[in-house]
Design a protein around this motif. Structure first.
Motif, PDB file in Angstrom:
ATOM      1  N   VAL A 247       0.854  -1.194   0.000  1.00  0.00           N
ATOM      2  CA  VAL A 247       0.000   0.000   0.000  1.00  0.00           C
ATOM      3  C   VAL A 247       0.894   1.250   0.000  1.00  0.00           C
ATOM      4  N   ALA A 248       0.669   2.112  -0.989  1.00  0.00           N
ATOM      5  CA  ALA A 248       1.534   3.277  -1.175  1.00  0.00           C
ATOM      6  C   ALA A 248       1.667   4.101   0.106  1.00  0.00           C
ATOM      7  N   GLU A 249       0.558   4.321   0.801  1.00  0.00           N
ATOM      8  CA  GLU A 249       0.592   5.142   2.027  1.00  0.00           C
ATOM      9  C   GLU A 249       1.448   4.472   3.101  1.00  0.00           C
ATOM     10  N   ASP A 250       1.363   3.141   3.194  1.00  0.00           N
ATOM     11  CA  ASP A 250       2.161   2.425   4.195  1.00  0.00           C
ATOM     12  C   ASP A 250       3.653   2.508   3.875  1.00  0.00           C
ATOM     13  N   VAL A 251       3.974   2.373   2.592  1.00  0.00           N
ATOM     14  CA  VAL A 251       5.380   2.444   2.187  1.00  0.00           C
ATOM     15  C   VAL A 251       5.924   3.847   2.496  1.00  0.00           C
ATOM     16  N   ALA A 252       5.136   4.859   2.147  1.00  0.00           N
ATOM     17  CA  ALA A 252       5.561   6.239   2.418  1.00  0.00           C
ATOM     18  C   ALA A 252       5.729   6.463   3.920  1.00  0.00           C
ATOM     19  N   ALA A 253       4.817   5.910   4.714  1.00  0.00           N
ATOM     20  CA  ALA A 253       4.896   6.103   6.165  1.00  0.00           C
ATOM     21  C   ALA A 253       6.160   5.460   6.735  1.00  0.00           C
ATOM     22  N   PHE A 254       6.482   4.248   6.267  1.00  0.00           N
ATOM     23  CA  PHE A 254       7.717   3.589   6.718  1.00  0.00           C
ATOM     24  C   PHE A 254       8.937   4.403   6.292  1.00  0.00           C
ATOM     25  N   ALA A 255       8.930   4.842   5.032  1.00  0.00           N
ATOM     26  CA  ALA A 255      10.078   5.588   4.513  1.00  0.00           C
ATOM     27  C   ALA A 255      10.285   6.874   5.316  1.00  0.00           C
ATOM     28  N   GLU A 256       9.175   7.508   5.654  1.00  0.00           N
ATOM     29  CA  GLU A 256       9.269   8.760   6.433  1.00  0.00           C
ATOM     30  C   GLU A 256       9.798   8.476   7.833  1.00  0.00           C
ATOM     31  N   GLU A 257       9.240   7.445   8.468  1.00  0.00           N
ATOM     32  CA  GLU A 257       9.674   7.105   9.821  1.00  0.00           C
ATOM     33  C   GLU A 257      11.176   6.772   9.853  1.00  0.00           C
ATOM     34  N   LEU A 258      11.653   6.078   8.816  1.00  0.00           N
ATOM     35  CA  LEU A 258      13.068   5.675   8.787  1.00  0.00           C
ATOM     36  C   LEU A 258      13.952   6.752   8.151  1.00  0.00           C
ATOM     37  N   ARG A 259      13.371   7.916   7.908  1.00  0.00           N
ATOM     38  CA  ARG A 259      14.075   9.065   7.330  1.00  0.00           C
ATOM     39  C   ARG A 259      14.727   8.702   5.992  1.00  0.00           C
ATOM     40  N   GLY A 261      13.218   9.492   2.958  1.00  0.00           N
ATOM     41  CA  GLY A 261      12.484  10.217   1.925  1.00  0.00           C
ATOM     42  C   GLY A 261      13.327  10.476   0.684  1.00  0.00           C
ATOM     43  N   ALA A 262      14.577  10.890   0.893  1.00  0.00           N
ATOM     44  CA  ALA A 262      15.432  11.198  -0.259  1.00  0.00           C
ATOM     45  C   ALA A 262      15.755   9.937  -1.048  1.00  0.00           C
ATOM     46  N   VAL A 263      15.878   8.830  -0.324  1.00  0.00           N
ATOM     47  CA  VAL A 263      16.157   7.548  -0.966  1.00  0.00           C
ATOM     48  C   VAL A 263      14.951   7.108  -1.808  1.00  0.00           C
ATOM     49  N   ALA A 264      13.750   7.254  -1.253  1.00  0.00           N
ATOM     50  CA  ALA A 264      12.535   6.890  -1.992  1.00  0.00           C
ATOM     51  C   ALA A 264      12.414   7.753  -3.245  1.00  0.00           C
ATOM     52  N   GLN A 265      12.743   9.031  -3.106  1.00  0.00           N
ATOM     53  CA  GLN A 265      12.674   9.940  -4.253  1.00  0.00           C
ATOM     54  C   GLN A 265      13.602   9.475  -5.372  1.00  0.00           C
ATOM     55  N   ARG A 266      14.798   9.103  -4.992  1.00  0.00           N
ATOM     56  CA  ARG A 266      15.776   8.606  -5.969  1.00  0.00           C
ATOM     57  C   ARG A 266      15.277   7.302  -6.610  1.00  0.00           C
ATOM     58  N   ALA A 267      14.688   6.435  -5.797  1.00  0.00           N
ATOM     59  CA  ALA A 267      14.205   5.145  -6.322  1.00  0.00           C
ATOM     60  C   ALA A 267      13.095   5.347  -7.353  1.00  0.00           C
ATOM     61  N   VAL A 268      12.213   6.300  -7.096  1.00  0.00           N
ATOM     62  CA  VAL A 268      11.141   6.603  -8.058  1.00  0.00           C
ATOM     63  C   VAL A 268      11.747   7.010  -9.406  1.00  0.00           C
ATOM     64  N   GLN A 269      12.789   7.849  -9.339  1.00  0.00           N
ATOM     65  CA  GLN A 269      13.449   8.299 -10.582  1.00  0.00           C
ATOM     66  C   GLN A 269      14.092   7.121 -11.316  1.00  0.00           C
ATOM     67  N   LEU A 270      14.727   6.242 -10.542  1.00  0.00           N
ATOM     68  CA  LEU A 270      15.434   5.111 -11.152  1.00  0.00           C
ATOM     69  C   LEU A 270      14.463   4.136 -11.823  1.00  0.00           C
ATOM     70  N   VAL A 271      13.319   3.890 -11.189  1.00  0.00           N
ATOM     71  CA  VAL A 271      12.318   2.999 -11.802  1.00  0.00           C
ATOM     72  C   VAL A 271      11.823   3.602 -13.109  1.00  0.00           C
ATOM     73  N   ARG A 272      11.576   4.896 -13.085  1.00  0.00           N
ATOM     74  CA  ARG A 272      11.088   5.586 -14.292  1.00  0.00           C
ATOM     75  C   ARG A 272      12.132   5.495 -15.409  1.00  0.00           C
ATOM     76  N   ARG A 295      21.747  17.382   5.060  1.00  0.00           N
ATOM     77  CA  ARG A 295      22.310  16.120   5.548  1.00  0.00           C
ATOM     78  C   ARG A 295      21.989  14.968   4.575  1.00  0.00           C
ATOM     79  N   ASP A 296      20.743  14.942   4.086  1.00  0.00           N
ATOM     80  CA  ASP A 296      20.369  13.932   3.080  1.00  0.00           C
ATOM     81  C   ASP A 296      21.342  13.970   1.901  1.00  0.00           C
ATOM     82  N   LEU A 297      21.544  15.179   1.379  1.00  0.00           N
ATOM     83  CA  LEU A 297      22.349  15.313   0.168  1.00  0.00           C
ATOM     84  C   LEU A 297      23.801  14.903   0.415  1.00  0.00           C
TER      85      LEU A 297
END
Lengths: 366, 101
Positions: A247-259, A261-272, A295-297
């Protein structure tokens, strides 16, 4: 006359086979030997044959026979790894050691329509940090560690995974966390065990796996922080997890909790970019709206450093550790490791120390 | 997993069902089934009728039902294939890939 397709287009069509909006090519391949080599290297033989059966890729009879032959070899390896996984699970379960199987062997039978679509080469098992010593002892009849730890207690506190090897060259990676380097610090080991595992039966053995949403975050991490050229089956895992009910919302919630977000953003680009498909809109919107911090960058850059990924990750990890005493222990272990760890590695203590100081200065937060 | 047919055509345990062994690991390819069981040191590939039998075991058939299904696939009567089916089942049983219920 039809134009022969490029290797990149062919690989994209194979890796995205059966996904919504997957590209289709139906023309002869420009470089067949290179295609087969890439399919074998990326462990995509099952998807390639499925794409051929559907007419997504056009091959002649001899080419089909060649694909079947390499696929059978890969299937034999998959089964050997599955057997190793079953033995690993039994040994640890008998000792009441909690675990989660990760990546290919956890996903092939659970989230893919056909397990032959997801091949793998080793067995990855996540355990609690405090159990690492017991796990090593328990798995000793099965496999032995390839490299010594730099110092005692290093594994339980800092290591991403300990690599074990069987007598016949099979590999078990015993994970403490899901990522090397500073992102490994962001993902607390204990948090990975708080949710009820999903179970898949393999060879009659119940195999515990991460919840699907956490598997998806792991796929993001692996895609964004792993090899510079991301593995196509990792990107496919991410798309497949969503296709199979994550579930997209659950994945986003886990990604946010584990900080992450930047990694998920990169993964979306890579899949595309590499699969030519889009992940669910809710997840894409969340990931693309994330604003990476400095810090992310900085930490993401350590995974792509020209100074060498591992030294840069080690330096970035030092600055990511939250407590001073952890930083001291980590730096001491890597600059002044045991003699057994040092043998066979580059340089002596002096050179390691000098290199460590230079890297810490280079990756210091500013 | 292929030995010459040695069994006779006399029905045996006709009411008992055959199924894939719980501990057997398998993958289907376009031309074979790759199998690995606790009794096997290395994966083996089964082809032809043995692969067909493996596919049909999904429904946990009795031996006569299995022979009828195999016969239907190859255009022969069950009686004409029962010996070969029995031989395949014996081989798979020895390999630990199937079990009787």
């Amino acid at each position: 006359m039809r134009t022969a397709v490029t290797l990149g287009d062919a690989l994209r069509a194979v890796a995205a086979h059966d996904l919504e909006d997957a590209p289709s090519i139906g023309s002869p391949l420009a470089d067949w030997p290179a295609f087969v080599a890439a399919i074998v290297e990326e462990r995509l033989t099952g998807l390639a044959l499925a794409a051929v059966a559907r007419g997504t890729i056009e091959v002649d009879e001899a080419q089909h026979a060649a694909l079947v032959a390499v696929h059978e070899e890969q299937m034999a390896l998959d089964l050997r790894v599955e057997r190793l996984m079953v033995e690993t699970v039994r040994l640890l379960a008998d000792a009441r050691i909690e675990l989660r199987i990760l990546k290919g062997p956890a996903l092939a039978r659970r989230v893919y329509p056909d397990p032959s679509w997801r091949s793998f080469g080793d067995c990855d098992v996540l355990v609690r940090a405090e159990d690492l010593g017991r796990v090593m002892a328990r798995l000793r009849p099965l496999a032995r560690r390839r490299f010594d730890a730099p110092r005692s207690r290093f594994d339980a506190r800092f290591v991403k995974a300990v690599c074990l090897e069987t007598d016949d060259g099979m590999q078990i990676d015993v994970h403490r966390t899901l990522a090397p380097g500073p992102y490994g610090v962001r993902i607390p080991n204990a948090r990975l065990f708080t949710d009820v595992p999903e179970i898949v039966a393999v060879g009659g053995e119940p195999v515990p796996c991460l919840p699907r949403a956490l598997d998806a975050v792991h796929a993001c991490v692996h895609a964004a922080l792993g090899d510079v050229q991301p593995r196509l089956n990792t990107l496919r895992d991410l798309a497949q997890l969503f296709a199979s009910g994550a579930v997209a919302e659950d994945v986003a919630a886990f990604a946010e909790e584990l900080r992450c977000g930047a990694v998920a953003q990169r993964a979306v680009q890579l899949v595309r970019e590499h699969l030519g498909v889009e992940l669910p809109a809710t997840f894409v919107e969340w990931a693309e709206s994330y604003r990476p911090t400095r810090r992310d960058l900085r930490e993401l850059a350590s995974y792509r450093s020209r100074e060498g990924r591992y030294p840069a990750q080690a330096a970035a990890t030092f600055w990511a550790l939250p407590r001073l005493r952890d930083r001291v222990a980590y730096a001491t272990a890597l600059t002044l490791p045991s003699r057994s760890y040092l043998s066979g590695r580059d340089g002596g203590y002096g050179r390691r120390l000098a290199r460590g100081v230079r890297l810490l200065a280079r990756w210091r937060p500013r | 997993v292929s030995t010459p047919p040695t069994a006779d055509a006399t029905p045996r345990g006709t009411g008992r069902r055959w199924r894939r062994a719980v501990g057997a690991l398998a993958r289907r390819t376009p031309s074979s089934v790759v199998l690995l069981t606790p009794a096997l040191a290395e994966p083996v590939r089964v082809r032809g009728m043995a692969a067909t039998v493996w596919d049909l075991l999904h429904d946990e058939p009795t031996e006569p039902a299995l022979a009828a299904a195999v016969g239907e696939q190859v255009g022969l009567a069950a009686a004409d294939v029962i010996v070969m089916v029995r031989s395949v089942l014996d081989d798979l049983l020895r390999a630990g890939a199937v079990e009787r219920r």
